[in-house]
Scaffold this motif. Structure first.
Motif, PDB file in Angstrom:
ATOM      1  N   GLY A 185      73.100  14.477   8.574  1.00 43.69           N
ATOM      2  CA  GLY A 185      72.437  14.246   7.307  1.00 43.69           C
ATOM      3  C   GLY A 185      71.047  13.666   7.464  1.00 43.69           C
ATOM      4  O   GLY A 185      70.450  13.744   8.528  1.00 43.69           O
ATOM      5  N   PRO A 186      70.551  13.085   6.366  1.00 42.33           N
ATOM      6  CA  PRO A 186      69.197  12.544   6.395  1.00 42.33           C
ATOM      7  C   PRO A 186      69.030  11.522   7.495  1.00 42.33           C
ATOM      8  O   PRO A 186      69.949  10.775   7.817  1.00 42.33           O
ATOM      9  N   LEU A 187      67.862  11.516   8.039  1.00 41.60           N
ATOM     10  CA  LEU A 187      67.556  10.612   9.134  1.00 41.60           C
ATOM     11  C   LEU A 187      67.429   9.201   8.605  1.00 41.60           C
ATOM     12  O   LEU A 187      66.658   8.930   7.691  1.00 41.60           O
ATOM     13  N   ALA A 195      65.562   6.106   4.653  1.00 39.45           N
ATOM     14  CA  ALA A 195      65.930   7.492   4.959  1.00 39.45           C
ATOM     15  C   ALA A 195      64.703   8.376   4.808  1.00 39.45           C
ATOM     16  O   ALA A 195      63.705   7.980   4.202  1.00 39.45           O
ATOM     17  N   GLN A 196      64.822   9.568   5.344  1.00 35.93           N
ATOM     18  CA  GLN A 196      63.734  10.527   5.320  1.00 35.93           C
ATOM     19  C   GLN A 196      64.308  11.902   5.010  1.00 35.93           C
ATOM     20  O   GLN A 196      65.361  12.267   5.531  1.00 35.93           O
ATOM     21  N   PHE A 197      63.624  12.650   4.153  1.00 38.92           N
ATOM     22  CA  PHE A 197      64.012  14.022   3.834  1.00 38.92           C
ATOM     23  C   PHE A 197      62.813  14.930   4.057  1.00 38.92           C
ATOM     24  O   PHE A 197      61.674  14.560   3.737  1.00 38.92           O
ATOM     25  N   THR A 198      63.049  16.117   4.572  1.00 37.51           N
ATOM     26  CA  THR A 198      62.041  17.155   4.637  1.00 37.51           C
ATOM     27  C   THR A 198      62.046  17.825   3.272  1.00 37.51           C
ATOM     28  O   THR A 198      63.121  18.153   2.756  1.00 37.51           O
ATOM     29  N   THR A 211      71.403  16.020  13.799  1.00 37.82           N
ATOM     30  CA  THR A 211      70.952  17.084  12.910  1.00 37.82           C
ATOM     31  C   THR A 211      71.994  17.382  11.847  1.00 37.82           C
ATOM     32  O   THR A 211      71.675  17.561  10.686  1.00 37.82           O
ATOM     33  N   ARG A 258      57.371  15.695   3.772  1.00 38.03           N
ATOM     34  CA  ARG A 258      58.401  14.688   4.052  1.00 38.03           C
ATOM     35  C   ARG A 258      58.290  13.554   3.033  1.00 38.03           C
ATOM     36  O   ARG A 258      57.193  13.164   2.650  1.00 38.03           O
ATOM     37  N   SER A 301      69.440  17.444   5.216  1.00 39.52           N
ATOM     38  CA  SER A 301      68.326  16.492   5.200  1.00 39.52           C
ATOM     39  C   SER A 301      67.084  17.062   4.513  1.00 39.52           C
ATOM     40  O   SER A 301      65.974  16.624   4.764  1.00 39.52           O
TER      41      SER A 301
END
Length: 174
Positions: A26-28, A53-56, A23, A43, A79
């Motif tokens: 950073g970004p997943l 990568a993934q950002f909310t 968590t 998302r 993230s």
């Protein structure tokens, strides 16, 4: 030797620690299997030479929401970001008036391809930031994150806002 109960407690502690590290880090970063899941409006998925990568995101898709953007925010989770979506490709110009945190701006065309990246926009700076013409969406994330991750022109973005018939990385059908 510990009891079964203490081993279970240690396992639970390790699991919580792993979640906390992920968590805060950073970004997943996604595996290819996870990267093929269906899209979600809150998302965005990115892929490129850096990996995936993934950002909310919060969506700003009305003139009022785009005008306000991330103004007056004192922080933003690592993230997270804001995705500005236009009705049609346009010349996108941004500034940092009333914006308290440094931001990276990732400009994207209607196919979902990153066309330019402006790194570390300076809080309160009213100098125009020109994303160029043909911009359909702009992702704002914390300043320095794009450079740190290697997000650059040519990377691909996936989100329901990009028409599946023209997207370079369309959303999976449900």
């Amino acid at each position: 030797m510990g009891s079964r109960r203490s081993q279970t407690g240690l396992t639970a502690f390790r699991a919580c620690l792993l979640v906390a590290v992920l968590t805060l880090s950073g970004p997943l970063v996604l595996s290819s299997a996870r990267a093929e899941t269906a899209c979600a409006p809150d998302r965005i998925d990115l892929r490129g030479a850096f990996g995936a990568a993934q950002f909310t995101v919060e969506l700003a898709d009305t003139p009022e929401e785009r005008a306000t953007g991330l103004m007056h925010r004192e922080s933003m989770p690592v993230s997270a970001g804001m995705l500005f979506v236009y009705e049609a490709p346009t010349r996108a110009m941004f500034w940092m008036k009333n914006t308290l945190i440094p931001l990276d701006m990732i400009f994207v065309d209607a196919a979902g391809r990153v066309t330019s990246v402006h790194s570390d926009a300076i809080p309160h700076d009213e100098t125009p930031i020109d994303g160029g013409s043909g911009v359909f969406a702009v992702l704002e994330i914390n300043g320095g994150m794009a450079r740190k991750m290697g997000i650059a022109p040519g990377a691909e973005m996936r989100h329901p806002a990009f028409p599946s018939e023209t997207a370079v990385w369309p959303c999976a059908s449900p």
